[in-house]
Design a protein around this motif. Structure first.
Motif, short mmCIF file in Angstrom:
data_model
loop_
_atom_site.label_atom_id
_atom_site.label_comp_id
_atom_site.label_asym_id
_atom_site.label_seq_id
_atom_site.Cartn_x
_atom_site.Cartn_y
_atom_site.Cartn_z
N VAL A 32 -17.19 -12.15 53.01
CA VAL A 32 -17.01 -11.45 51.74
C VAL A 32 -18.01 -10.30 51.70
N ARG A 33 -17.53 -9.13 51.27
CA ARG A 33 -18.42 -7.97 51.18
C ARG A 33 -18.01 -7.08 50.02
N PHE A 88 -10.71 -6.83 56.97
CA PHE A 88 -11.07 -7.04 55.57
C PHE A 88 -9.94 -6.56 54.67
N LYS A 89 -9.68 -7.32 53.62
CA LYS A 89 -8.63 -6.96 52.67
C LYS A 89 -9.17 -6.99 51.25
N LYS A 90 -8.65 -6.07 50.44
CA LYS A 90 -8.94 -6.06 49.01
C LYS A 90 -7.75 -6.68 48.30
N ALA A 91 -7.99 -7.19 47.11
CA ALA A 91 -6.90 -7.73 46.30
C ALA A 91 -5.90 -6.62 45.98
N LYS A 92 -4.63 -6.94 45.98
CA LYS A 92 -3.61 -5.95 45.66
C LYS A 92 -3.79 -5.41 44.25
N ARG A 93 -4.25 -6.27 43.34
CA ARG A 93 -4.49 -5.82 41.96
C ARG A 93 -5.56 -4.74 41.92
N VAL A 137 -14.37 -6.69 45.80
CA VAL A 137 -14.81 -7.39 46.99
C VAL A 137 -13.69 -7.34 48.01
N GLU A 138 -14.07 -7.42 49.26
CA GLU A 138 -13.12 -7.51 50.36
C GLU A 138 -13.40 -8.81 51.09
N VAL A 139 -12.35 -9.42 51.61
CA VAL A 139 -12.50 -10.68 52.34
C VAL A 139 -11.82 -10.58 53.70
N MET A 153 -1.06 -0.05 59.28
CA MET A 153 -1.98 -0.93 58.58
C MET A 153 -1.89 -0.63 57.08
N PRO A 154 -1.80 -1.67 56.25
CA PRO A 154 -1.74 -1.45 54.82
C PRO A 154 -2.99 -0.75 54.31
N ALA A 155 -2.85 -0.02 53.21
CA ALA A 155 -3.99 0.72 52.65
C ALA A 155 -5.11 -0.22 52.23
N HIS A 156 -4.80 -1.46 51.90
CA HIS A 156 -5.82 -2.38 51.42
C HIS A 156 -6.50 -3.16 52.54
N ALA A 157 -6.24 -2.82 53.80
CA ALA A 157 -6.86 -3.54 54.92
C ALA A 157 -7.67 -2.56 55.76
N ARG A 158 -8.88 -2.98 56.10
CA ARG A 158 -9.74 -2.16 56.97
C ARG A 158 -10.37 -3.07 58.02
N TYR A 159 -10.40 -2.59 59.25
CA TYR A 159 -11.06 -3.34 60.31
C TYR A 159 -12.51 -2.90 60.40
N SER A 160 -13.39 -3.86 60.61
CA SER A 160 -14.81 -3.55 60.73
C SER A 160 -15.46 -4.56 61.66
N ARG A 161 -16.48 -4.10 62.34
CA ARG A 161 -17.30 -5.01 63.12
C ARG A 161 -18.44 -5.45 62.21
N VAL A 162 -18.64 -6.74 62.08
CA VAL A 162 -19.70 -7.22 61.21
C VAL A 162 -20.93 -7.54 62.02
N ARG A 163 -22.08 -7.37 61.41
CA ARG A 163 -23.36 -7.66 62.05
C ARG A 163 -23.42 -9.11 62.51
N GLY A 164 -23.89 -9.32 63.71
CA GLY A 164 -24.03 -10.68 64.20
C GLY A 164 -22.76 -11.21 64.83
N GLY A 165 -21.74 -10.44 64.85
CA GLY A 165 -20.48 -10.89 65.44
C GLY A 165 -19.97 -9.86 66.43
N ASN A 166 -19.15 -10.31 67.35
CA ASN A 166 -18.58 -9.37 68.31
C ASN A 166 -17.07 -9.26 68.12
#
Length: 75
Positions: free
Chosen positions: A45-46, A19-24, A34-36, A1-14
């Motif tokens: 967006v968070r 989530f990814k951050k901009a490469k810049r 922000v991560e999208v 997994m790239p360093a700029h990507a993280r998996y997360s469980r979001v509230r209200g979803g299963n």
């Protein structure tokens, strides 16, 4: 997994969202970005410094418009 990507469980979803951050942001080694993630026809967006914090959901249509306005320098 790239360093700029993280998996997360979001509230209200299963579903696990990737989530990814901009490469810049990664290149500048900044924490306050922000991560999208995309899911269910919406964009999540968070704040990257608070991964367990609130998530703002935006329709894909409105996300594309927001990004287009930003790229055109109108924001």
């Amino acid at each position: 997994m790239p360093a700029h990507a993280r998996y997360s469980r979001v509230r209200g979803g299963n579903k696990m969202l990737k989530f990814k951050k901009a490469k810049r942001c990664e290149a500048l080694n900044q924490d306050g970005c922000v991560e999208v993630a995309s899911g269910s026809g919406r964009v999540a967006v968070r704040d990257s410094t608070v991964p367990d914090g609130p998530v703002l959901w935006i329709s894909q249509k409105h996300w594309r418009r927001l990004v287009g306005e930003w790229r055109a320098g109108r924001l």
